[in-house]
Design an enzyme around this catalytic site. Structure first.
Site, short mmCIF file in Angstrom:
data_model
loop_
_atom_site.label_atom_id
_atom_site.label_comp_id
_atom_site.label_asym_id
_atom_site.label_seq_id
_atom_site.Cartn_x
_atom_site.Cartn_y
_atom_site.Cartn_z
N ARG A 1 0.20 -9.65 -4.42
CA ARG A 1 0.61 -10.22 -3.13
C ARG A 1 -0.57 -10.99 -2.54
O ARG A 1 -1.69 -10.49 -2.45
CB ARG A 1 1.03 -9.10 -2.19
CG ARG A 1 1.16 -9.51 -0.74
CD ARG A 1 1.57 -8.33 0.13
NE ARG A 1 2.99 -8.35 0.44
CZ ARG A 1 3.69 -7.30 0.81
NH1 ARG A 1 3.12 -6.11 0.88
NH2 ARG A 1 4.98 -7.41 1.10
N SER B 1 0.83 -1.20 0.00
CA SER B 1 0.00 0.00 0.00
C SER B 1 0.87 1.26 0.00
O SER B 1 1.71 1.46 0.88
CB SER B 1 -0.91 0.01 1.23
OG SER B 1 -1.80 -1.08 1.20
N GLU C 1 -5.32 -4.81 14.99
CA GLU C 1 -4.91 -5.24 16.32
C GLU C 1 -5.68 -4.44 17.39
O GLU C 1 -6.05 -3.30 17.18
CB GLU C 1 -3.41 -5.01 16.52
CG GLU C 1 -2.54 -5.67 15.47
CD GLU C 1 -2.49 -4.90 14.16
OE1 GLU C 1 -2.75 -3.67 14.15
OE2 GLU C 1 -2.23 -5.52 13.12
N HIS D 1 -2.06 -12.34 0.79
CA HIS D 1 -1.94 -12.17 2.23
C HIS D 1 -2.37 -13.44 2.94
O HIS D 1 -3.26 -14.16 2.48
CB HIS D 1 -2.80 -11.00 2.72
CG HIS D 1 -2.33 -9.66 2.22
ND1 HIS D 1 -2.57 -9.23 0.94
CD2 HIS D 1 -1.62 -8.68 2.83
CE1 HIS D 1 -2.04 -8.02 0.78
NE2 HIS D 1 -1.45 -7.66 1.91
N SER E 1 1.54 -8.48 6.65
CA SER E 1 2.24 -9.08 5.51
C SER E 1 3.73 -9.17 5.82
O SER E 1 4.16 -8.96 6.95
CB SER E 1 2.02 -8.21 4.25
OG SER E 1 2.65 -6.95 4.40
#
Length: 276
Positions: free
Chosen positions: A96, A43, A197, A98, A216
């Site tokens: 990608r 990102s 989190e 994840h 990641s």
């Protein structure tokens, strides 16, 4: 989606054979026999691909054996072959996978194994992440000097023992510092995701030595080291982590911070890559 004709079904139990098929597919489609550097642009980092050098070929990522279309907004679904001044070639892996997508660790590691099979000796891994240091505001790039893997998984299978003492190459970090000596370094902590989190988890990560939190990079870095590549990791702080930030977290915030910092960090990354 994938296409059944792309992968030799007899190789499905051997991730390295699938990676070899993917590398051969990329070589054929790009006309480039060997790639020297592999990049995963997380990102905010996508603009670097336009600044590194001359694009030789663009391949929809989901057409390459073992890859999928991106599952995250802000990630580009093109695998690109780029010729760098001096004759080297970079392979930009635009899809990608994840860990939180649920495709398994092999899918997460596939990009690095494909890059190694394509000839790459250096892996540049980037991401957008939460920052634990209040001095690092959104838009701050941070070199990863080490990581903490809290996914409870590893791309290594069986009795495969790989030393990770110097996983994030000091040599490559020194090159990055030669381009911008103000770049800070930190420890990146990967959680499984896809939820952000909790404040307590962020404090736990801070207590055990983390400076950055995200979803990641660590599994890819381990796979790259297993394959014999040097690893350079760079995070973009897109937001302060939960409990450190005074506001609620959102993916939109990550995207906006990445867009705002994109031109600046893309120029920085392109300068670094041209020195590798």
């Amino acid at each position: 989606m994938t296409y059944p004709h792309q992968v030799n079904t007899q190789a499905l139990d051997n991730p390295f054979e699938i990676a070899q098929q993917a590398a051969e597919f990329i070589a054929k489609r790009s006309g480039v026999e060997r790639h020297d550097i592999a990049l995963v642009l997380g990102s905010g980092w996508g603009g670097a691909a336009d600044l590194i050098g001359e694009t030789v070929a663009e391949i929809p990522a989901h057409e390459v054996p073992g890859f999928f279309a991106p599952a995250v907004e802000g990630h580009v679904g093109l695998t690109r072959s780029i010729k760098i001044e001096g004759g080297k070639h970079a392979l930009v892996l635009g899809s990608r996978t994840h860990f939180y997508e649920g495709r398994g660790v092999r899918a997460v590691a596939h990009g690095m194994r494909t890059a190694a099979a394509a000839g790459a000796k250096i892996a540049v891994l980037t991401n957008g992440c939460g920052g634990l240091n209040p001095a690092w505001g959104p838009g701050q790039p941070v070199l990863i000097r080490d990581h903490i893997n809290l996914t409870a998984a590893s791309p290594l299978e069986g009795a495969t023992f790989v030393d990770l003492t110097d996983l994030y190459s000091k040599r490559l970090r020194d090159i990055a510092h030669s381009v911008d000596d103000s770049l800070p370094e930190g420890v990146y902590c990967q959680f499984r995701g896809p939820h952000y989190e909790t404040p307590a988890e962020v404090q736990m990560a801070k207590t055990i030595g983390a400076d950055l939190v995200g979803m990641s990079t660590t599994l890819e870095a381990i796979a790259a080291r297993e394959a014999g590549m040097e690893v350079l990791g760079i995070s973009l702080v897109t937001n302060l982590a939960a409990g450190i930030s005074e506001t609620a977290l959102s993916h939109e915030e990550v995207i906006e911070a990445g867009k705002a910092a994109g031109p600046r960090i893309s120029r920085l990354l392109a300068q670094i890559v041209r020195q590798l």
